[in-house]
Design a protein around this motif. Structure first.
Motif, PDB file in Angstrom:
ATOM      1  N   PRO A  59     -37.773  88.680  -4.865  1.00 22.72           N
ATOM      2  CA  PRO A  59     -37.246  89.845  -5.578  1.00 22.72           C
ATOM      3  C   PRO A  59     -38.396  90.557  -6.312  1.00 22.72           C
ATOM      4  O   PRO A  59     -39.304  89.895  -6.807  1.00 22.72           O
ATOM      5  CB  PRO A  59     -36.270  89.245  -6.600  1.00 22.72           C
ATOM      6  CG  PRO A  59     -35.986  87.865  -6.116  1.00 22.72           C
ATOM      7  CD  PRO A  59     -37.183  87.414  -5.345  1.00 22.72           C
ATOM      8  N   ALA A  60     -38.333  91.883  -6.325  1.00 22.16           N
ATOM      9  CA  ALA A  60     -39.309  92.631  -7.126  1.00 22.16           C
ATOM     10  C   ALA A  60     -38.833  92.689  -8.565  1.00 22.16           C
ATOM     11  O   ALA A  60     -39.617  92.781  -9.498  1.00 22.16           O
ATOM     12  CB  ALA A  60     -39.478  94.045  -6.582  1.00 22.16           C
ATOM     13  N   GLY A  61     -37.521  92.597  -8.731  1.00 23.07           N
ATOM     14  CA  GLY A  61     -36.957  92.662 -10.077  1.00 23.07           C
ATOM     15  C   GLY A  61     -37.184  94.025 -10.687  1.00 23.07           C
ATOM     16  O   GLY A  61     -37.308  95.033  -9.996  1.00 23.07           O
ATOM     17  N   TRP A  62     -37.250  94.031 -12.000  1.00 23.84           N
ATOM     18  CA  TRP A  62     -37.374  95.269 -12.754  1.00 23.84           C
ATOM     19  C   TRP A  62     -38.689  95.247 -13.498  1.00 23.84           C
ATOM     20  O   TRP A  62     -39.034  94.251 -14.114  1.00 23.84           O
ATOM     21  CB  TRP A  62     -36.209  95.393 -13.729  1.00 23.84           C
ATOM     22  CG  TRP A  62     -34.917  95.592 -13.037  1.00 23.84           C
ATOM     23  CD1 TRP A  62     -34.221  94.652 -12.315  1.00 23.84           C
ATOM     24  CD2 TRP A  62     -34.165  96.801 -12.939  1.00 23.84           C
ATOM     25  NE1 TRP A  62     -33.090  95.218 -11.786  1.00 23.84           N
ATOM     26  CE2 TRP A  62     -33.027  96.539 -12.164  1.00 23.84           C
ATOM     27  CE3 TRP A  62     -34.356  98.081 -13.449  1.00 23.84           C
ATOM     28  CZ2 TRP A  62     -32.078  97.510 -11.872  1.00 23.84           C
ATOM     29  CZ3 TRP A  62     -33.409  99.057 -13.170  1.00 23.84           C
ATOM     30  CH2 TRP A  62     -32.284  98.764 -12.386  1.00 23.84           C
ATOM     31  N   GLY A  63     -39.378  96.358 -13.503  1.00 24.28           N
ATOM     32  CA  GLY A  63     -40.669  96.406 -14.198  1.00 24.28           C
ATOM     33  C   GLY A  63     -40.543  96.730 -15.665  1.00 24.28           C
ATOM     34  O   GLY A  63     -41.494  97.114 -16.324  1.00 24.28           O
ATOM     35  N   PHE A  64     -39.344  96.578 -16.188  1.00 23.72           N
ATOM     36  CA  PHE A  64     -39.114  96.790 -17.614  1.00 23.72           C
ATOM     37  C   PHE A  64     -37.784  96.121 -17.941  1.00 23.72           C
ATOM     38  O   PHE A  64     -37.078  95.661 -17.052  1.00 23.72           O
ATOM     39  CB  PHE A  64     -39.078  98.287 -17.958  1.00 23.72           C
ATOM     40  CG  PHE A  64     -37.963  99.062 -17.287  1.00 23.72           C
ATOM     41  CD1 PHE A  64     -38.047  99.409 -15.955  1.00 23.72           C
ATOM     42  CD2 PHE A  64     -36.827  99.426 -17.992  1.00 23.72           C
ATOM     43  CE1 PHE A  64     -37.006 100.108 -15.324  1.00 23.72           C
ATOM     44  CE2 PHE A  64     -35.801 100.130 -17.384  1.00 23.72           C
ATOM     45  CZ  PHE A  64     -35.892 100.474 -16.045  1.00 23.72           C
ATOM     46  N   SER A  65     -37.459  96.061 -19.226  1.00 26.44           N
ATOM     47  CA  SER A  65     -36.215  95.400 -19.607  1.00 26.44           C
ATOM     48  C   SER A  65     -35.048  96.382 -19.519  1.00 26.44           C
ATOM     49  O   SER A  65     -34.591  96.921 -20.522  1.00 26.44           O
ATOM     50  CB  SER A  65     -36.335  94.814 -21.015  1.00 26.44           C
ATOM     51  OG  SER A  65     -37.098  93.638 -20.967  1.00 26.44           O
ATOM     52  N   TYR A  66     -34.598  96.575 -18.287  1.00 29.97           N
ATOM     53  CA  TYR A  66     -33.434  97.452 -18.072  1.00 29.97           C
ATOM     54  C   TYR A  66     -32.246  96.958 -18.886  1.00 29.97           C
ATOM     55  O   TYR A  66     -31.487  97.748 -19.459  1.00 29.97           O
ATOM     56  CB  TYR A  66     -33.102  97.447 -16.585  1.00 29.97           C
ATOM     57  CG  TYR A  66     -31.914  98.286 -16.164  1.00 29.97           C
ATOM     58  CD1 TYR A  66     -31.761  99.595 -16.616  1.00 29.97           C
ATOM     59  CD2 TYR A  66     -30.965  97.777 -15.287  1.00 29.97           C
ATOM     60  CE1 TYR A  66     -30.689 100.370 -16.198  1.00 29.97           C
ATOM     61  CE2 TYR A  66     -29.894  98.553 -14.858  1.00 29.97           C
ATOM     62  CZ  TYR A  66     -29.755  99.841 -15.323  1.00 29.97           C
ATOM     63  OH  TYR A  66     -28.692 100.605 -14.911  1.00 29.97           O
ATOM     64  N   MET A  67     -32.087  95.640 -18.936  1.00 31.12           N
ATOM     65  CA  MET A  67     -30.941  95.108 -19.686  1.00 31.12           C
ATOM     66  C   MET A  67     -31.143  95.175 -21.199  1.00 31.12           C
ATOM     67  O   MET A  67     -30.201  94.943 -21.942  1.00 31.12           O
ATOM     68  CB  MET A  67     -30.599  93.683 -19.244  1.00 31.12           C
ATOM     69  CG  MET A  67     -29.885  93.606 -17.905  1.00 31.12           C
ATOM     70  SD  MET A  67     -28.493  94.769 -17.735  1.00 31.12           S
ATOM     71  CE  MET A  67     -27.436  94.210 -19.056  1.00 31.12           C
ATOM     72  N   ASP A  68     -32.341  95.472 -21.659  1.00 33.20           N
ATOM     73  CA  ASP A  68     -32.490  95.778 -23.085  1.00 33.20           C
ATOM     74  C   ASP A  68     -31.911  97.163 -23.354  1.00 33.20           C
ATOM     75  O   ASP A  68     -31.200  97.367 -24.342  1.00 33.20           O
ATOM     76  CB  ASP A  68     -33.955  95.733 -23.511  1.00 33.20           C
ATOM     77  CG  ASP A  68     -34.407  94.321 -23.834  1.00 33.20           C
ATOM     78  OD1 ASP A  68     -33.577  93.399 -23.745  1.00 33.20           O
ATOM     79  OD2 ASP A  68     -35.578  94.132 -24.170  1.00 33.20           O
TER      80      ASP A  68
END
Lengths: 415, 429
Positions: free
Chosen positions: B184-193
């Motif tokens: 997974p590349a995931g997210w490059g920032f805290s989207y869930m923040d």
């Protein structure tokens, strides 16, 4: 129990850009009436579908994003349709509009006309780029928004050793440009409803998707504003000015987990203690690393990360993370969405809720509330409306039209 | 008129997932009083980037108005740029909640507040004798929002959650990236923040509306993880109905057939443009812009369905065309032709170049008492009548540590000079 917005009536004229906002309003207790063109909304063609059968009542996308709404069909572009739309606007608290730019204006329903119809109306417009400006008429999709908004340049994979990238920036799946905007539009809408309690007056709110998305990144913008420093995307972790240690590791069962540094005092010692207990502390418990001076700098950070990788690789994804978390170590499996269905945490919180589909004689688990209220309830149904499901309720009931007149409108393709 | 005028929020949150919620309500006019204590400061006060000490960087930021930079040392807790953005529009007080006298003082603040919001670990408030029942006894219609990461109810009550954790467990990380064997590349920032902040705001607003209509307060258990799960509903249904497990599809469109649909390499270092073509008109326009290449006439690209079947080849051919094009010129050209396209913009692009964001005034200059005036991200909703912006009622960026002690302790809580001096001496304020 009723919901938070128990006395709010919402009229929704929305495609994929605005349906999430409407879903939230319905969830929070508002009565949301969705007006679709005869034959059903374009979003009914979005997959996946129930048993992979492309049918307007079987879009799982539509099921999720239109949960708890009522649905009617109406061709608002006919004189009779426009007249009915005006009646509905007069009876609503909120008009949620994500139709193509200027659609209502072309029907003679600009903001001043809407105010005349209903001085208390909260009119919320979701636009791709705003109602004015040089990019006003640019065309966009979820992907294009996440590109322009900056998400993509933050998300992706490590650069190669020479610092260049051989993989593109990544747009996370699942319509997040519209999630972001829907959340912001909801906040603006309820803010305006609260303001109306004082002023008694309506409000028009423009929510440009491009702006909503552009403000939804983290440190890349402050780094540029304050230090003119760019941030670089890297696998599974935050875009940063430098490439940092890995935090995402593969597990024994070929899945992935994430382990974050615990920023509190004692966080390092707790994690090393945990690794040791699992027989995976490597040389971290040796003499060298007892000296905090040897635990500084990027070289150690990468070494520490490699030791953690070894521990994660020695166990299954779901095997030890709860154990780690119970010691305060921020550790999580990288789950597929459906793997949350059977987790005890969400069962206890009733995060998932059973929803009846009487037309299929089946029931499915839907995601219920995004929080746990105690004095009100988050909406638990009904499932998304079938095409024109509430036509009779609306036209013959609420609007007191005769069956004959409705049949005529139907014959002419207006409802 | 600001929509939330007269609403007061006692803000015990931190980081972004917590502190971002009251930030949004400040933009709508609520008086947000951020409570901090020096022994457990928000990490964001220590997190770079920091406001530079000299004016030297101001010129580089182009059109943005930067002024009044202070000469003070970077070690100050008031110079962090990200904190300045996340706490804009709030007031700030220092208060030692760990001390019984601090908690007594907090109770006096509760008595004149509408909302108490906190993001401590789950048991903190109860241990301090400040559970909902206590707060309610002080002010019968208080709204109490508790936001521990995984929620207060449930076996994971003590688990830690930060943005990347909430993304990982909810399924959002797994759904971002190129297909296996890529991870997974995931997210490059805290989207869930950010999402945590949205739902913190959503919850407060819902409860405030409900109180306006019924006169009743309430307690809400607001987790950071559930809003993530809330966004995955289609994938969960696909699994339940069709038995399918979701798979990463890179930049392709999994739910709606759109082809081409991807990020294509352009001229320059790490420059890319996103192109998404759905209709026959858009495809015809793209083919025209590409100069009607022979390959585009082939049957395998003639219809959307055919292009969907041949996306690897399609992406390769389009990428070969874009790779030497200047990205912004290409974006303008494709958009003019009616093709949805957008450059993968960096922060620099958005801050310095994007004419639409400038037109929308997405950054507004707000003053900060120590570091001067800096651009802060405004809220992305434009009200026609009401005054709504991220300056909020304070009309400034984030508070310095303890900046509004005089207002809160002297004016609002009406402490006598003697009381205040003693509390300061005892290390309570």
């Amino acid at each position: 129990m009723t919901g938070f917005l128990f006395d709010v009536k919402v009229l929704e004229l929305a495609d994929e850009k605005g349906e999430f906002c409407g879903k939230l309003l319905a969830g929070a207790g508002a009565e949301v009436l969705k007006v679709e063109p005869p034959g059903g909304n374009s979003t009914r063609s979005l997959g996946p579908f129930y048993r992979d059968e492309a049918h307007p009542d079987r879009s799982l996308y539509f099921w999720h994003y239109n949960f708890g709404k009522r649905g009617v069909t109406l061709d608002i572009h006919t004189p009779e349709g426009t007249a009915i739309l005006k009646q509905l606007i007069a009876q609503s608290d909120v008009l949620l509009d994500s139709l193509p730019l200027d659609t209502l204006e072309k029907l003679g329903l600009d903001w001043s006309a809407l105010q005349q119809l209903n001085p208390r109306l909260i009119y919320v417009v979701l636009t791709p780029f705003g109602r004015s400006g040089p990019w006003r008429d640019y065309k966009a999709t979820d992907l294009v928004h996440l590109a322009l908004g900056g998400q993509m340049m933050c998300c992706g994979y490590n650069p190669t050793e020479d610092g260049t990238y051989d993989t593109p920036p990544i747009a996370p799946q699942m319509w997040h440009a519209y999630h972001i905007t829907g959340n912001q539009a909801f906040i603006a809408t309820v803010g305006a409803l609260i303001g109306r309690e004082t002023t008694g007056a309506g409000e028009m709110i423009d929510v440009p998707i491009h702006q909503a998305v552009s403000v939804c990144t983290e440190i890349d913008v402050p780094y540029w504003i304050y230090n003119q420093t760019p941030c670089y995307r890297q696998t599974g972790r935050h875009a940063q000015p430098a490439i940092g240690p890995e935090v995402q590791f593969s597990t024994q069962d070929d899945r992935y987990s994430i382990v974050l540094p615990n920023p509190f005092p004692g966080g390092y010692e707790t994690l090393v203690g945990f690794l040791e207990e699992k027989g995976q502390a490597g040389d971290l418990t040796g003499e060298k690393y007892q000296d905090a001076n040897n635990r500084k700098g990027m070289a150690f950070a990468h070494h520490f990360s490699e030791v953690q990788a070894g521990c994660v690789a020695a166990f299954g994804m779901e095997e030890i993370w709860r154990d780690a978390q119970s010691r305060g170590i921020p550790w999580s499996p990288i789950r597929l969405p459906e793997e949350n269905l059977h987790d005890e945490q969400w069962r206890m919180r009733a995060t998932f809720t059973e929803v009846e589909h009487p037309e299929l004689g089946e029931r499915f688990s839907y995601i219920g509330a995004p929080m746990l209220p105690n004095a009100v309830s988050w909406r638990e149904g009904p499932r998304a409306p079938l095409v024109g499901e509430h036509n009779e309720d609306l036209y013959c009931g609420q609007l007191a039209m005769s069956r004959e007149d409705v049949a005529k409108l139907k014959a002419r393709g207006i409802v | 008129m600001r929509p939330l005028e007269g609403v007061r929020i006692a803000d015990l949150t931190w980081l972004l997932a917590g502190a971002g919620g009251p930030r949004l309500l400040a933009s709508l006019g609520a008086e947000v009083i951020r409570i901090e204590w020096r022994d457990r400061l928000d990490f964001l006060r220590y997190m770079p980037p920091f406001a530079p000490q000299k004016n030297e960087n101001a010129a580089k930021a182009g059109a943005l108005e930067l002024s009044g930079l202070s000469q003070e040392g970077l070690k100050s807790v008031n110079r962090a740029g990200y904190f300045n953005d996340i706490n804009a529009g709030k007031k700030g007080v220092s208060l030692n909640m760990a001390h019984p006298k601090g908690r007594e003082l907090f109770k006096r603040l509760v008595a004149v507040s509408d909302v108490v919001v906190e993001a401590f670990t789950a048991e903190t408030m109860r241990k301090w004798g400040l559970g909902y029942e206590t707060l309610k006894a002080i002010k019968s219609d208080i709204i109490y929002i508790q936001q521990p990461g995984w929620g207060y109810k449930g076996p994971y009550v003590k688990f830690a959650s930060y943005g990347p954790i909430a993304q990982a467990v909810s399924g959002l990380t797994e759904q971002s990236g190129l297909p296996a064997p890529y991870p997974p590349a995931g997210w490059g920032f805290s989207y869930m923040d950010w999402s945590g902040a949205y739902y913190c705001a959503i919850t407060m607003l819902c409860a405030i509306y409900h109180k306006k209509r019924t006169g009743k307060g309430q307690y809400i258990d607001c987790s950071q993880v559930e809003p993530g799960i809330y966004m995955t509903g289609t994938a969960v249904l696909d699994h339940l109905v069709n038995g399918r497990h979701s798979q990463r599809t890179g930049n392709r469109s999994p739910a709606k057939l759109v082809a081409p649909h991807g990020a294509y390499h352009c001229a320059g270092n790490d420059r890319w443009i996103a192109i998404a073509v759905t209709t026959a008109e858009e495809w015809a326009a793209l083919v025209r812009e590409m100069g009607n290449p022979t390959w585009a006439q082939h049957e395998q690209f003639a219809t959307l369905a055919a292009r969907g079947q041949n996306q690897d080849e399609l992406d390769r051919l389009i990428g070969a065309w874009t790779t030497d094009k200047e990205p912004f010129a290409l974006q303008a050209r494709l958009q003019k032709a009616g093709v949805p396209a957008g450059v993968c913009q960096t922060a620099q692009d958005r801050v310095e170049r994007d004419p639409q964001l400038q037109h929308l005034k997405w950054l507004i200059p707000l003053s900060h008492s120590e570091i001067g005036t800096w651009p802060v991200k405004d809220v992305p909703f434009h009200f026609t009548n009401a005054t709504v912006n991220q300056g909020g009622p304070t009309e400034r960026a984030a508070p310095c540590y303890g900046e509004d002690n005089d207002y809160v302790y002297d004016e609002l809580l009406k402490l006598t000079k003697q009381e205040r001096t003693e509390l300061e001496k005892e290390g309570i304020i």
